[in-house]
Design an enzyme around this catalytic site. Structure first.
Site, mmCIF file in Angstrom:
data_model
loop_
_atom_site.group_PDB
_atom_site.id
_atom_site.type_symbol
_atom_site.label_atom_id
_atom_site.label_comp_id
_atom_site.label_asym_id
_atom_site.label_seq_id
_atom_site.Cartn_x
_atom_site.Cartn_y
_atom_site.Cartn_z
ATOM 1 N N GLY A 19 0.831 -1.197 0.000
ATOM 2 C CA GLY A 19 0.000 0.000 0.000
ATOM 3 C C GLY A 19 0.864 1.245 0.000
ATOM 4 O O GLY A 19 0.542 2.252 0.632
ATOM 5 N N TYR A 155 -13.733 -4.207 9.323
ATOM 6 C CA TYR A 155 -12.369 -3.668 9.267
ATOM 7 C C TYR A 155 -11.723 -3.738 10.642
ATOM 8 O O TYR A 155 -10.569 -4.175 10.793
ATOM 9 C CB TYR A 155 -12.422 -2.226 8.769
ATOM 10 C CG TYR A 155 -11.159 -1.425 8.943
ATOM 11 C CD1 TYR A 155 -10.115 -1.531 8.034
ATOM 12 C CD2 TYR A 155 -11.022 -0.527 10.007
ATOM 13 C CE1 TYR A 155 -8.951 -0.779 8.183
ATOM 14 C CE2 TYR A 155 -9.868 0.231 10.163
ATOM 15 C CZ TYR A 155 -8.840 0.090 9.249
ATOM 16 O OH TYR A 155 -7.698 0.841 9.403
ATOM 17 N N ALA A 158 -10.810 -7.267 11.568
ATOM 18 C CA ALA A 158 -9.646 -7.734 10.805
ATOM 19 C C ALA A 158 -8.357 -7.127 11.368
ATOM 20 O O ALA A 158 -7.329 -7.811 11.475
ATOM 21 C CB ALA A 158 -9.798 -7.375 9.331
ATOM 22 N N ILE A 188 -5.605 9.640 10.053
ATOM 23 C CA ILE A 188 -4.454 10.208 9.354
ATOM 24 C C ILE A 188 -4.963 11.130 8.248
ATOM 25 O O ILE A 188 -5.851 10.750 7.480
ATOM 26 C CB ILE A 188 -3.581 9.102 8.724
ATOM 27 C CG1 ILE A 188 -3.201 8.053 9.770
ATOM 28 C CG2 ILE A 188 -2.328 9.701 8.095
ATOM 29 C CD1 ILE A 188 -2.523 6.839 9.159
#
Length: 263
Positions: A19, A155, A158, A188
């Site tokens: 990423g 999310y 996970a 962020i």
């Protein structure tokens, strides 16, 4: 924002950042490269500025085939890696709570936020073990402790699994000379976050400052009054990857401006 950088700190080190073409991932890649590392990044989309990536590997790490492509490329081009930063992650789950999350959505969230790291570790760690050195950093999230049930519970689950996996992996690899840590960022301020702020401002008829504050309020507040910058995440990762952190192993570092309200 700029920091004093030892341009030789990572000289001779081979790095892979997943990423790594946007946001914090791109900042991490730039920071390690600025300190002398040879850096490869992988993502589905190329970097906006090709200068940000020494080696770009286009791949979908949600699939075993994508992981195999990345592992083979860095093995051929670099002979392996010394520092592996698993920055890949995200959520596409719609709002609506637990009932709106189908099996396919659960599978996608787990593949993106957990299994991509698990598979890539399995492919690349044997070389680190063989050389009896290496650093693995998993980028988790404060949502593993503060899940938002409305839209990101899969999310969060996970990422919680990723942190647990990272801790377990550290127990196994520490005696083999490989350090494993994890980083749990809060909000962020990336390009995607800026776009979200603009959408909220447009839909709500408010200015961007008010929109930004509404997001912080939804998180329960950020005591320092702002989200983290990608460069700040990169600075923490650079420290954890360096010999300055040689005794740090199996720990998770939270970088959230004080969002998590407990010790």
């Amino acid at each position: 924002m700029s920091y004093a950088i030892d341009i030789q700190e990572f000289a001779g080190k081979r790095v892979l950042v997943t990423g790594g073409t946007k946001g914090a991932g791109a900042a991490i890649a730039r920071r390690l490269a600025a300190a002398g590392a040879t850096v490869a990044v992988t993502a589905r989309t190329p970097p906006t500025d090709p200068a940000d990536a020494g080696l770009f590997i286009a791949a979908d790490l949600m699939t075993p085939e994508g992981v195999a492509r990345v592992a083979e490329t860095v093995s051929v081009e670099f002979g392996g890696v010394d520092i592996l930063v698993h920055n890949l992650g995200g959520s596409k789950t719609p709002g609506g709570g637990f009932a709106a999350i189908t099996d396919d959505l659960w599978r996608d969230e787990l593949n993106l936020n957990l299994m991509a790291a698990v598979r890539l570790d399995r492919a690349l760690l044997p070389q680190m073990i063989k050389q009896h050195s290496g650093v693995v950093i998993h980028i988790s999230s404060i949502q593993r402790r503060l899940p938002l049930h409305e839209s990101t519970i899969a999310y969060a689950a996970a990422k919680a699994a990723l942190t647990a996996y990272s801790k377990g992996l550290s127990k196994e690899l520490g005696p083999m000379g490989v350090r494993v840590t994890s980083v749990a960022p809060g909000w962020i301020m990336t390009e995607a976050s800026e776009a979200m702020v603009k959408r909220i401002a447009g839909h709500g008829g408010v200015d961007e400052g008010a929109a930004r504050q509404s997001i912080m309020n939804a998180l329960g507040g950020i005591p320092i009054g702002r989200p983290a910058l990608p460069e700040e995440i990169a600075e923490l990762v650079a420290f954890l990857a360096s010999d300055r952190a040689a005794s740090i192993h199996g720990a998770e570092y939270t970088i959230d401006g004080g969002t998590v309200p407990v010790v």
